[in-house]
Structures are given as C-alpha cells and as structure tokens.
Design a protein around this motif. Structure first.
Motif, PDB file in Angstrom:
ATOM      1  N   GLY A   4      29.303  56.348  34.251  1.00 29.72           N
ATOM      2  CA  GLY A   4      29.367  56.572  32.810  1.00 29.72           C
ATOM      3  C   GLY A   4      30.678  56.199  32.163  1.00 29.72           C
ATOM      4  N   THR A  39      33.707  55.948  27.423  1.00 31.35           N
ATOM      5  CA  THR A  39      33.027  56.958  28.220  1.00 31.35           C
ATOM      6  C   THR A  39      31.683  57.292  27.595  1.00 31.35           C
ATOM      7  N   ALA A  40      30.665  57.356  28.410  1.00 32.65           N
ATOM      8  CA  ALA A  40      29.319  57.650  27.902  1.00 32.65           C
ATOM      9  C   ALA A  40      29.293  59.000  27.197  1.00 32.65           C
ATOM     10  N   LYS A  42      26.854  61.558  24.746  1.00 35.53           N
ATOM     11  CA  LYS A  42      25.421  61.788  24.571  1.00 35.53           C
ATOM     12  C   LYS A  42      25.052  61.996  23.106  1.00 35.53           C
ATOM     13  N   CYS A 225      24.851  52.968  27.945  1.00 32.81           N
ATOM     14  CA  CYS A 225      24.367  53.233  29.296  1.00 32.81           C
ATOM     15  C   CYS A 225      22.847  53.327  29.222  1.00 32.81           C
ATOM     16  N   TYR A 252      23.220  57.376  25.752  1.00 33.37           N
ATOM     17  CA  TYR A 252      24.624  57.477  26.148  1.00 33.37           C
ATOM     18  C   TYR A 252      25.364  56.237  25.653  1.00 33.37           C
TER      19      TYR A 252
END
Length: 272
Positions: A4, A39-40, A42, A225, A252
C-alpha cells in the motif's frame, strides 16, 4: 504495491557546470534528489437501500447505485486532491503544499482580491520562471463566467461597454466556451471548470472568495491500489429486520505533486 505504499523519485536540484582551463580540476557537483511517498488511503461509501427499490424498479437499479457511488467517490477524491489538509487517513490537497508558487492578484482588496488580465501572465510566468511547463487553469464556473464577460470602459468610467478585457480577439484557437464539460481557453491554455474549487475562501470580512490554480498537471501523480471494491450484503440484524440491501464501495488512493514548483495558486479572489 501489496504494502500500500509507493515511492516516486524526483529531482530537487540540478548539477552545476563550470568553465575550466587546460589541466584544471573540474569542481564536482551532485544533483539533489528526493521522493514523493504516496500511501494508500481508504475512501469509502456505505449505501443502505430498501429492498422495495429492487423489487418494484427496473433491473438497472443496482447499476444506477454503483454509478452513483463511483461518481460521488470521484468527486470526493477531486476535492481532497485540490484542497485537503492532509492526514494519516486523507490525501493532502495541491493548494496546501508549501512550495507551489503563490501569486498575488494585481488588485489587492481588504476583503478580497480582483483577478486582472495581467494576472493570467503572472501565473504563467511564475511557473515558467522555475523552468516548468504551464499547461492549464482550474477555476469555478462562475469565475470563468465573470472572466469571459468582463469588458473595459468605453465612453465613460464604469459603463463596461468597451471590448472584452480577456481574449479581446476570440478566434477558434481562443475558445471562450461556456458549455458544461467543455474547456475554454485563456492565453491559449485550457480552462477546466469545477465546482470542487472552493467558493468559501476568506479574507477580512470576505467569506465567499475563490482561487485559480494553474500549472503542469502532468506533474501531479495519482496512485490507486486497484479499483473500487463493491460488496453487496443482505445479511446482519439490521438489514434483515429492516428489509434492506447494503452496498459498500471502497477505494485505496493517494496523490501529490512530483514537483511543487510546477503549479501556481492565486488565492482569495472575488468572484467578479
């Protein structure tokens, strides 16, 4: 990547060249480098739907709901990548990066600044001065409308009966299109209209201000992602007791500028 996180290398400064004489040692230099770490994060939607909608509507209802979720998530992502303050769970918006070029409007007011014709070129030159390529503007539709219809004074001050101030000669290559989804042209650069651009910026007592953003948007990276993950469920105490279907969408994603200096911001503008 599976973890991620993804890192994009970037150059922050160049090497240096020198004029040297015969058999003279060349001064060494090293280019500056850095990383853009994404960075993934949400982004999620949970939609609770009464089952009557499925029972007594057309078979395309589920596709309609999925399309609506995808559209809402896309708009939320756009908003965050433009203006988000940034956190461990949400992306940081482009206008909040410290090293983008902040350009002040030529007409400064206590309660808001006024965008002037020369400001078009001030924004373009701010990007080009750092050897980046200017490619487009982003602004609110109302701001674009005001720019497109702005006229100079003609016979007397304040009559606004003179020629158009912006793009006085409007040819095919200088399209002032107002159509929804169409981009106009300002100094031969496309103008993208978006209501995701804030109209609540504040200065003094002015609280209905906006901004114009421009630069090289190919230098802004969006990392995803996978695509949106949809899950449909009728299980659980609440869905069963209330006869509902729950649809969840998760994505993501993160984004950021590879080179912050590729962008220029003119903030706290009157929509006039």
């Amino acid at each position: 990547p599976p973890n991620g996180r993804i890192t994009f290398p970037r150059q922050t400064s160049a090497t240096t060249s020198y004029w040297v004489g015969e058999s003279t040692t060349i001064t060494d230099s090293t280019p500056g480098t850095g990383d853009l770490l994404l960075t993934a994060k949400k982004l999620a939607v949970l939609c609770k739907i009464p089952n009557e909608l499925f029972r007594f509507s057309s078979v395309s209802v589920e596709q309609f709901i999925r399309d609506d979720i995808a559209r809402v998530m896309a708009l939320q992502l756009d908003k965050a990548l433009l203006e988000g303050v940034g956190s461990n769970t949400a992306p940081k918006g482009l206008i909040n990066y410290a090293n983008i070029n902040n350009v002040t409007a030529s007409t400064v007011g206590v309660n808001g600044n006024t965008f002037q014709p020369q400001d078009v070129y001030n924004m373009i030159s701010a990007v080009e001065e750092v050897n980046a390529t200017f490619r487009a503007f982003i602004m609110r539709p109302v701001m674009w409308s005001k720019i497109a219809q702005r006229r100079a004074d003609a016979a007397s001050p304040g009559d606004n009966a003179g020629p158009f101030v912006f793009n006085i000669i409007r040819g095919v290559e200088q399209n002032m299109s107002m159509a929804r989804g169409k981009s106009g042209s300002l100094a031969d650069y496309p103008v993208v209209k978006s209501t995701n651009v804030s109209k609540t910026r504040a200065k003094g007592s002015g609280t209905a201000l906006t901004y114009i953003l421009g630069g090289d948007f190919t230098d802004f990276i969006i990392a995803m992602c996978g695509v949106i993950e949809f899950v449909t469920s009728t299980q659980g105490d609440t869905p069963i007791s209330q006869d509902q279907t729950w649809i969840r969408g998760i994505q993501y994603v993160d984004g950021g500028p590879r080179h912050e200096a590729s962008f220029a911001l003119m903030d706290n503008l009157l929509q006039a």
